[in-house]
Design an enzyme around this catalytic site. Structure first.
Site, PDB file in Angstrom:
ATOM      1  N   THR A  65      49.005  41.848  32.365  1.00 59.22           N
ATOM      2  CA  THR A  65      48.588  43.164  31.853  1.00 59.22           C
ATOM      3  C   THR A  65      47.550  43.765  32.794  1.00 59.22           C
ATOM      4  OG1 THR A  65      48.985  42.452  29.591  1.00 59.22           O
ATOM      5  CG2 THR A  65      47.454  44.285  29.871  1.00 59.22           C
ATOM      6  N   SER A  67      46.392  47.248  35.606  1.00 54.93           N
ATOM      7  CA  SER A  67      46.933  48.172  36.615  1.00 54.93           C
ATOM      8  C   SER A  67      47.636  47.427  37.745  1.00 54.93           C
ATOM      9  CB  SER A  67      45.816  49.064  37.159  1.00 54.93           C
ATOM     10  OG  SER A  67      44.744  48.286  37.633  1.00 54.93           O
ATOM     11  N   GLY A 121      47.024  39.954  37.017  1.00 55.12           N
ATOM     12  CA  GLY A 121      45.802  40.301  37.740  1.00 55.12           C
ATOM     13  C   GLY A 121      44.626  39.474  37.254  1.00 55.12           C
ATOM     14  N   ASP A 166      39.989  39.855  36.751  1.00 59.90           N
ATOM     15  CA  ASP A 166      38.759  40.622  36.953  1.00 59.90           C
ATOM     16  C   ASP A 166      37.876  39.960  37.994  1.00 59.90           C
ATOM     17  OD1 ASP A 166      39.237  42.672  34.923  1.00 59.90           O
ATOM     18  OD2 ASP A 166      39.228  40.962  33.562  1.00 59.90           O
ATOM     19  N   LYS A 222      39.286  36.913  33.082  1.00 59.27           N
ATOM     20  CA  LYS A 222      40.311  37.891  32.726  1.00 59.27           C
ATOM     21  C   LYS A 222      39.971  38.489  31.355  1.00 59.27           C
ATOM     22  CE  LYS A 222      44.552  36.938  33.247  1.00 59.27           C
ATOM     23  NZ  LYS A 222      44.660  38.373  33.582  1.00 59.27           N
ATOM     24  N   GLY A 223      40.632  39.592  31.044  1.00 54.34           N
ATOM     25  CA  GLY A 223      40.411  40.192  29.733  1.00 54.34           C
ATOM     26  C   GLY A 223      39.802  41.576  29.784  1.00 54.34           C
ATOM     27  N   GLY A 269      41.299  44.115  30.222  1.00 55.38           N
ATOM     28  CA  GLY A 269      42.230  44.964  29.466  1.00 55.38           C
ATOM     29  C   GLY A 269      42.444  44.466  28.044  1.00 55.38           C
ATOM     30  N   GLU A 321      47.594  36.542  27.364  1.00 56.86           N
ATOM     31  CA  GLU A 321      47.697  36.144  28.774  1.00 56.86           C
ATOM     32  C   GLU A 321      47.536  34.627  28.898  1.00 56.86           C
ATOM     33  OE1 GLU A 321      46.001  40.262  30.798  1.00 56.86           O
ATOM     34  OE2 GLU A 321      44.618  38.622  30.453  1.00 56.86           O
ATOM     35  N   LYS A 368      37.911  41.545  43.819  1.00 63.05           N
ATOM     36  CA  LYS A 368      37.856  40.592  42.703  1.00 63.05           C
ATOM     37  C   LYS A 368      37.419  39.189  43.154  1.00 63.05           C
ATOM     38  CE  LYS A 368      39.748  43.781  40.032  1.00 63.05           C
ATOM     39  NZ  LYS A 368      41.034  43.665  39.400  1.00 63.05           N
TER      40      LYS A 368
HETATM   41  C1  5RP Z   1      43.811  42.321  31.255  1.00 62.33           C
HETATM   42  C2  5RP Z   1      43.435  41.528  32.453  1.00 62.33           C
HETATM   43  C3  5RP Z   1      43.700  42.131  33.787  1.00 62.33           C
HETATM   44  O1  5RP Z   1      44.486  41.240  34.514  1.00 62.33           O
HETATM   45  C4  5RP Z   1      42.389  42.357  34.491  1.00 62.33           C
HETATM   46  O2  5RP Z   1      41.545  43.138  33.661  1.00 62.33           O
HETATM   47  C5  5RP Z   1      42.602  43.069  35.826  1.00 62.33           C
HETATM   48  O3  5RP Z   1      43.027  44.373  35.599  1.00 62.33           O
HETATM   49  P1  5RP Z   1      43.435  45.356  36.768  1.00 62.33           P
HETATM   50  O4  5RP Z   1      44.666  44.802  37.408  1.00 62.33           O
HETATM   51  O5  5RP Z   1      43.675  46.676  36.074  1.00 62.33           O
HETATM   52  O6  5RP Z   1      42.281  45.440  37.744  1.00 62.33           O
HETATM   53  O7  5RP Z   1      42.948  40.435  32.372  1.00 62.33           O
HETATM   54  O8  5RP Z   1      43.392  41.719  30.068  1.00 62.33           O
END
Ligand code: 5RP
Length: 219
Positions: free
Chosen positions: A28, A30, A82, A84, A94-95, A97, A103, A121
């Site tokens: 989940t 971008s 992805g 963070d 992660k998280g 989003g 996940e 990251k």
């Molecule tokens: C969602 C996540 C995403 O993988 C994480 O927030 C990275 O997001 P992005 O690809 O938008 O930078 O853990 O819960």
């Protein structure tokens, strides 16, 4: 290159890990959204996907990729998502989003976790990004007090309800020197559904988007 161009580069690079005839775990966010665009080009070669959020499910279905319930699937070859933050040991936060619980479940089933992330990251020590914790709503204040005892400053993520009907506490100012122990300690608190530390089960491969190209790191 913009950050989104770096995310797109790794999203498309992850396609090389997808084997025809398999079910693919899909993350989940971008960066994962770019991977879904790439996966759509292979939709007639794969069996389908297992999704980690309602948002990714919507996108997968809109592109004609079949989405399976995880309970109907016993093997996921790769999970692509992805992060963070990711450290040199392939452990992640992660998280961002709010999809951390699903996940973590899909990642647990998958044989291989491919982390796709732009170079911003990469960190040496996890914790600069506030650590998300999914919590049962009635336990919010209790869990927040316990997180303070662990040295963090939890902040309630306003107006966010997870796909599982829970809330998120983002824990600031943690220097996570022992991610495996921190993951266990926070997961053990009553009322915590999942902590967004992916340390016990980290990534197997990291594809990092840099201005010089996609860097591949193997565990
Ligand atoms: C969602 C996540 C995403 O993988 C994480 O927030 C990275 O997001 P992005 O690809 O938008 O930078 O853990 O819960």
């Amino acid at each position: 290159m913009t950050q989104d161009e770096l995310k797109k580069a790794v999203g498309w690079a992850a396609l090389q890990y997808v084997q025809p005839g398999t079910i693919v775990g899909v993350g989940t966010g971008s960066t994962a959204a770019h991977f879904i665009d790439a996966l759509a080009t292979m939709k007639h070669q794969i069996e389908g996907a297992v999704s980690s959020s309602e948002a990714s499910t919507l996108k997968l279905k809109s592109l004609g990729i079949p989405v399976f319930d995880l309970n109907d699937v016993d093997d996921i070859a790769v999970y692509v998502d992805g992060a963070d933050e990711i450290n040199p040991h392939m452990q992640m936060i992660k998280g961002g989003g709010a999809a951390l619980t699903r996940e973590k479940i899909v990642a647990a089933v998958a044989r291989k976790f491919i982390c796709i992330a732009d170079a911003s990251k990469e960190v040496d020590i996890l914790g600069r990004f506030p650590l998300p914790v999914e919590v049962i709503p009635m336990a919010r204040a209790y869990v927040a007090r316990e997180l303070v005892k662990l040295g963090g400053q939890p902040e309630y993520r306003q107006q966010v309800v997870t796909d599982n009907g829970n809330i998120i506490l983002d824990v600031h100012n943690l220097q996570i020197l022992d991610p495996v122990a921190m993951e266990k300690n926070i997961n053990a608190l009553a009322g915590v559904v999942t902590v967004g530390l992916f340390a016990t089960r980290g990534a197997d491969v990291a594809l990092i988007g840099t201005p010089d190209g996609v860097k591949t790191i193997l565990k």
